[in-house]
Scaffold this active site. Structure first.
Site, PDB file in Angstrom:
ATOM      1  N   CYS A  75       0.862  -1.179   0.000  1.00  0.00           N
ATOM      2  CA  CYS A  75       0.000   0.000   0.000  1.00  0.00           C
ATOM      3  C   CYS A  75       0.901   1.234   0.000  1.00  0.00           C
ATOM      4  O   CYS A  75       1.641   1.473   0.969  1.00  0.00           O
ATOM      5  CB  CYS A  75      -0.876  -0.023   1.258  1.00  0.00           C
ATOM      6  N   CYS A 205      -4.901   6.221  -4.662  1.00  0.00           N
ATOM      7  CA  CYS A 205      -4.232   4.930  -4.445  1.00  0.00           C
ATOM      8  C   CYS A 205      -2.765   5.118  -4.829  1.00  0.00           C
ATOM      9  O   CYS A 205      -2.468   5.458  -5.980  1.00  0.00           O
ATOM     10  CB  CYS A 205      -4.891   3.859  -5.308  1.00  0.00           C
TER      11      CYS A 205
HETATM   12  N1  LIG Z   1      -6.155  -2.321  -2.096  1.00  0.00           N
HETATM   13  C1  LIG Z   1      -4.899  -2.587  -2.795  1.00  0.00           C
HETATM   14  C2  LIG Z   1      -3.712  -2.409  -1.860  1.00  0.00           C
HETATM   15  C3  LIG Z   1      -3.675  -1.059  -1.281  1.00  0.00           C
HETATM   16  C4  LIG Z   1      -3.445  -0.013  -2.312  1.00  0.00           C
HETATM   17  C5  LIG Z   1      -3.298   1.324  -1.590  1.00  0.00           C
HETATM   18  N2  LIG Z   1      -4.504   2.098  -1.559  1.00  0.00           N
HETATM   19  C6  LIG Z   1      -2.152   2.133  -2.133  1.00  0.00           C
HETATM   20  O1  LIG Z   1      -2.097   3.320  -1.773  1.00  0.00           O
HETATM   21  O2  LIG Z   1      -1.298   1.586  -2.853  1.00  0.00           O
HETATM   22  C7  LIG Z   1      -4.848  -4.004  -3.257  1.00  0.00           C
HETATM   23  O3  LIG Z   1      -5.436  -4.858  -2.596  1.00  0.00           O
HETATM   24  O4  LIG Z   1      -4.170  -4.233  -4.267  1.00  0.00           O
END
Ligand SMILES: N[C@@H](CCC[C@H](N)C(=O)O)C(=O)O
Length: 265
Positions: A75, A205
């Site tokens: 993340c 993200c």
């Molecule tokens: N939900 C994503 C992992 C987390 C991503 C996050 N929000 C970021 O900032 O990179 C997944 O399960 O791939």
């Protein structure tokens, strides 16, 4: 009933419940507890939950859970928030070397509070269709380039969910990033993301905008890439290698402590 002390952080609107778990008391198999803590009506509310734990070889270990209650992959926004959290706790000063789901990361906190997080090298990208590519920046990402002036009105939830659960991605899932290129080079690349494990659009993200920046480098973007998400602006720097891999990749942006509290669990 027990009492859990938590801290709430957000990085460009991607928000996290942070727990100082150096005593390793948190039961990471308790998926229902993580779901409750991330629930925006019955719990604290967040896109994910992050445990900060001790590690023999690193300053700390970051353990990330999606809001669905299950362990996630890397993340990026959460990584920046964990670095800021570690500084708040006095675990680090302004430089760190920590462990996350995709391996070790270096990071630094600048005087203005902006966190520079080094991401893993990215080994190329896979053309899916004419306007979409797939790459892994610590989490899996489909990057889909949209026609000009269409991103604002796009139904990211419906369009993103359809891709995330289609034949190709259903089994392991993917995050889906919809991108609009800038009208002029001085403007940012605009990104909206449907996030796996949250199963909804998030305000930003980090691994997603990293994927977008690297994919956009094949469409005229050069490092540093300025990206704008509904939650705020981020920068990504990188070196493109002749073999189509990307090295020295940094995700740069704010990480803000919002509040702290206790909750009965
Ligand atoms: N939900 C994503 C992992 C987390 C991503 C996050 N929000 C970021 O900032 O990179 C997944 O399960 O791939």
């Amino acid at each position: 009933m027990n009492t859990l002390t938590f801290f709430k952080y957000q990085g460009t609107g991607n928000d996290f419940v942070m727990v100082d778990d150096r005593a390793q008391q948190f039961d990471e198999t308790n998926h229902q507890l993580v779901r409750f803590l991330c629930d925006r009506r019955r719990g604290i509310g967040a896109d994910g939950l992050i445990l900060l734990r001790n590690h023999a070889q690193y300053d700390f270990e970051m353990v990330y859970f999606n809001a669905d209650g299950y362990l996630g992959s890397m993340c990026g926004n959460g990584g920046r928030c964990t670095v800021a959290f570690a500084k708040q706790l006095g675990v680090i000063d302004t430089q760190t070397h920590f462990l996350a789901a995709d391996g070790p990361h270096e990071a630094r906190v600048e005087a203005d509070g902006i966190v520079h997080l080094r991401m893993q090298d990215v080994l190329g990208q896979q053309e899916i269709e004419e306007h979409s590519v797939f790459l892994n920046t610590g989490s899996p990402h489909l990057v889909q380039f949209q026609p000009a002036s269409t991103l604002a009105e796009l139904n990211v939830f419906a369009e993103g969910r359809a891709i995330r659960y289609n034949e190709q991605f259903r089994e392991k899932g993917t995050n889906v990033n919809f991108v609009e290129a800038p009208a002029t080079p001085d403007l940012p690349w605009q990104v909206r993301t449907y996030e796996r494990g949250v199963e909804d659009e998030t305000l930003s993200c980090g691994t997603g905008v990293t994927a977008v920046a690297l994919a956009a480098s094949k469409r005229g973007a050069t490092s540093p890439v300025h990206l704008r998400t509904p939650g705020g602006d981020l920068r990504v720097t990188f070196e493109a290698q002749p073999d189509d891999s990307f090295t020295n990749v940094y995700l740069i942006g704010p990480a803000t402590r919002v509040f702290e509290g206790t909750i009965s669990v």
